[in-house]
Design an enzyme around this catalytic site. Structure first.
Site, PDB file in Angstrom:
ATOM      1  N   LYS A  96      -3.416   2.977  -2.566  1.00 16.31           N
ATOM      2  CA  LYS A  96      -4.657   3.127  -2.519  1.00 16.31           C
ATOM      3  C   LYS A  96      -5.027   4.415  -1.598  1.00 16.31           C
ATOM      4  CE  LYS A  96      -7.290  -0.255  -2.341  1.00 16.31           C
ATOM      5  NZ  LYS A  96      -8.719  -1.285  -2.636  1.00 16.31           N
TER       6      LYS A  96
ATOM      7  N   MET B 125      -9.938   7.982   8.118  1.00 18.21           N
ATOM      8  CA  MET B 125     -10.328   8.555   6.684  1.00 18.21           C
ATOM      9  C   MET B 125     -11.180   9.749   7.000  1.00 18.21           C
ATOM     10  SD  MET B 125     -10.623   5.115   4.285  1.00 18.21           S
ATOM     11  CE  MET B 125     -10.823   3.848   5.795  1.00 18.21           C
TER      12      MET B 125
ATOM     13  N   ASP C 186       0.855  -1.263   0.001  1.00 14.24           N
ATOM     14  CA  ASP C 186       0.027  -0.044   0.172  1.00 14.24           C
ATOM     15  C   ASP C 186       0.672   1.298  -0.018  1.00 14.24           C
ATOM     16  OD1 ASP C 186      -2.514  -1.427   0.300  1.00 14.24           O
ATOM     17  OD2 ASP C 186      -2.814  -0.767   2.322  1.00 14.24           O
TER      18      ASP C 186
END
Ligand code: SAH
Length: 259
Positions: A55, A169, A33
């Site tokens: 991502k 997030m 990642d």
């Protein structure tokens, strides 16, 4: 041929598990990642193929199908394929989708848990997620839901839980998260801490309140960040701040959620 879905922890290589470090050292291929730090990747063998499958919100990202295909392809050619994911593979990491794709292709899968940023980020700034008098639990949610899910987050319910809320997030959505929680009855004075790049040399923290979170003219919350919302977010139990922490602790015993 086994695909290991490995948690790389929050960033610093010191937070890797021994199992993760061991697998990294013998992997033929490491598919990683964007949030996996270069320090961690440096533990891969010199001969290992490194495949970036980042991502990250706002950045160009690899398609999930493409990642699945890479894992299946490499597992057909090599013994040890490590799929390295930030934090814990099963905490907003889509490890299940990759596991299913590999299993469907007859490939063995092992998931290796990692230290989630949901746990490491609060600790990195001296915030305990639970506390005997201030918080009897914690809830971890994402602020970035799949638009196709019908499992929408009930912010009204979260607002009245009275325990610690950890949001991943959520950096770019801080203002709307604060508005939803206030609308649900959470006190504007509720302490909030935001930690960006937890455990890394560029770690940065913002301490604020629900009233100020994401408000114009206040410190921007930079991604990747973990938001900690609740009474414990005003604490700082790092050794060098011990006295400050004690003062904050006293003043906090009176902070409660309005319901
Ligand atoms: N599986 C990961 C989470 C992946 S979702 C885990 O268990 O930690 C990506 C989000 O994780 C980021 O948007 C941010 O909210 C959080 N995150 C991951 N690493 C972080 C770090 N070092 N510091 C702060 N937040 C981090």
């Amino acid at each position: 041929m086994t695909v290991y879905l490995v948690g790389a922890g929050p960033g610093s290589r010191d937070h890797l598990t021994l199992r993760a470090a061991d697998l990294l050292g013998r992997a033929d291929v490491v598919v990683h990642d964007a949030l996996v730090s270069t320090d961690v990747l440096a533990l891969a063998a010199p001969w290992a193929e490194l495949v970036a499958a980042g991502k990250r919100g706002g950045e160009r990202s690899a398609d999930q199908q493409w990642i699945n295909d890479v894992l299946v392809d490499r597992a057909g050619r090599y013994d040890c394929v490590v799929r390295l994911k930030g934090g814990d593979p099963h905490v907003f990491g889509r490890a299940a989708e990759e596991a299913v794709a590999c299993l469907a292709a007859g490939i063995e899968v092992e998931v290796v848990p990692g230290v989630s940023s949901a746990l490491a980020a609060p600790t990195a700034i001296g915030v305990p997620l639970t506390n005997r008098t201030l918080s009897s639990g914690f809830t971890v949610v994402t602020a970035h839901q799949d638009p196709h899910t019908d499992q929408s987050i009930n912010w009204d319910a979260l607002a009245i839980l009275g325990t610690t809320l950890v949001v991943l997030m959520g950096a770019s959505r801080a203002a709307s998260i604060a508005a939803r929680l206030r609308a649900g009855g959470m006190a504007p004075s509720t302490p909030v801490a935001a930690v960006t790049n937890a455990t890394l040399p560029n770690q940065h923290e913002v301490r604020t309140t629900l009233a100020e979170l994401g408000a114009p003219g206040t410190a921007a919350i930079v991604s990747p960040a973990v938001l900690i919302i609740g009474a414990v977010a005003a604490l700082d139990l790092r050794a060098h701040d011990g006295l400050l922490a004690a003062a904050a602790y006293d003043s906090l015993s009176s902070v409660h959620v309005q319901g």
